[in-house]
Each structure stands twice: as structure tokens, then as C-alpha cells.
Design an enzyme around this catalytic site. Structure first.
Site, short mmCIF file in Angstrom:
data_model
loop_
_atom_site.label_atom_id
_atom_site.label_comp_id
_atom_site.label_asym_id
_atom_site.label_seq_id
_atom_site.Cartn_x
_atom_site.Cartn_y
_atom_site.Cartn_z
CB THR A 105 -0.93 0.01 1.22
OG1 THR A 105 -0.15 -0.12 2.41
CG2 THR A 105 -1.93 -1.14 1.14
N GLY A 107 1.25 4.16 1.70
CA GLY A 107 1.86 4.62 2.94
C GLY A 107 2.85 3.63 3.52
CB CYS A 108 2.63 -0.01 4.07
SG CYS A 108 1.18 0.07 5.14
CB THR A 109 5.30 1.30 -0.49
OG1 THR A 109 4.46 0.16 -0.75
CG2 THR A 109 6.52 1.23 -1.40
CB ALA A 112 8.78 -0.57 3.82
#
Length: 213
Positions: A105, A107-109, A112
Site C-alpha cells: 500500500t 503509505g506502507c511502501t 518501509a
């Protein structure tokens, strides 16, 4: 007594005819793309409808809460290679444990990749970085490979550890929370940082704390 005469048209005929709502129009896609849409950590498909849970169900999603100055509940989970890893393995060194909604997703990318880009700074501080979401190990493996992530991703299928740690959800309980914990060498929580929509800020806050330990 005066009488009232109605026109020949009956009352129902004066009202607009309402077409029945079909099942296909009840579950409209949200932020749809050709196949699947993603909003930060929440994935939508064409067949998915977003339901808002009741207040009672939202309350029941959090079973406990980890506070600063406490040792969090232990866990043993599978990493992106399918190997089991326990929190106790990190005793003796600081560890950053960050819970995020889902692989791939936006935001998560971002989050990370920000951890990846600052990974040398975390190593210099003697700290390990561990990401946790409800995705399975194969999803984590593909995610880590695609973005060349040098740290461990753990699979919390069923969100059992997320609930035990008391990570709060967002958007009325529909979006898994984005929360980061920094544990010191003794395994005690020294920082809890929550920010769903500014994922890269988690890196700044954790590094700032680590440099003061």
C-alpha cells in the site's frame, strides 16, 4: 360543512416512480482502479463495501495496551522466509518494532523504504528493525524483494500480536493502525509513536530516541 373534492388523479400517481435498488448498486467500489484500489493501508476491491463497525465492536478490537516503561507481551512469528523468530532474540540490543497496515500500500511502501534508506543509521545505533503486519510470509517475501528491504518482516496473521500490544485502529476501526515501538536493551518500551498518514515521520522519531539511549 364544506367538502373537499380531489382531482381525478390518485395521490400515488402524483408521486415519482422509484426504481428498486439492485444489489450491484449497493456495494460501489471506493477509490477504484482497474483491478484493486489502495488507500494507505486499506485495500479495496470492486466487490468490497466499506462497513463502519459499531462502537462496541471497535472497543473489543483492543485487548490490552502496552505503555512506555513496560515490557511488551512476547511473540513468536514467521518471517518473510517462513522461519520462526521470537522477540526474545533481540534482548541485549535496542529494537524498533513497527506495526503497519499492509504490504504494497502507498503509505506502507513509503515507510518501509524510509526505514531501508536509514537502515545504516539504525545499525550504527546498534538497533534492529522489525516490521509486523497481517500479511502472510509469501507476501512479505515479495514486498521485501521488490523494495530491497534489509530488515525482518513478520507475519501476524489474524492480528493476534497487534491486539495483544493494543495497537489502535484508524477510520472507525476499518484501517489497521500504524504504530512504532522502540525497546531498549532490556526489552522495555521507551517510545510509542503513532502516525497513520505521515509514515516517514516514524523514522525520524525513532532515530531521535535511539541516539539518546
Amino acid at each position: 360543512m364544506a367538502s373537499i373534492s380531489l382531482p381525478k388523479h390518485s395521490l400515488p400517481s402524483l408521486l415519482p416512480t422509484l426504481k428498486p435498488i439492485t444489489s450491484s448498486s449497493q456495494n460501489l467500489p471506493i477509490l477504484s482502479k482497474s483491478s484493486q484500489s489502495q488507500f494507505y493501508g486499506l485495500k479495496f476491491s470492486h466487490s468490497t463495501s466499506l462497513s463502519i463497525p459499531s462502537s462496541s465492536s471497535v472497543k473489543n478490537t483492543i485487548f490490552a495496551k502496552v505503555n512506555k516503561g513496560q515490557a511488551p507481551p512476547p511473540f513468536t512469528l514467521k518471517d518473510q522466509d517462513g522461519k520462526t523468530l521470537s522477540l526474545s532474540k533481540f534482548k541485549g540490543k535496542p529494537v524498533v518494532v513497527y506495526f503497519y497496515p499492509a504490504d504494497e500500500t502507498p503509505g506502507c511502501t513509503k515507510q518501509a523504504c524510509a526505514f531501508r534508506d536509514s537502515y545504516e543509521k539504525f545499525k550504527k545505533a546498534g538497533a534492529e528493525v522489525v516490521g509486523i503486519s497481517g500479511d502472510d510470509p509469501s507476501s512479505h517475501k515479495a514486498f521485501a524483494k521488490k523494495y530491497r528491504l534489509p530488515f525482518t518482516l513478520l507475519s501476524d496473521e489474524g492480528n493476534k500480536i497487534r491486539k495483544e500490544w493494543g495497537v489502535p485502529a484508524d477510520l472507525f476501526g476499518t484501517l489497521p493502525g500504524r504504530q512504532t515501538y522502540v525497546l531498549d536493551k532490556k526489552g522495555v518500551v521507551q517510545l510509542i509513536y503513532n502516525n497513520q498518514f505521515q509514515p516517514e515521520k516514524h523514522i525520524d522519531e525513532t532515530l531521535k530516541l535511539l541516539q539518546s539511549l
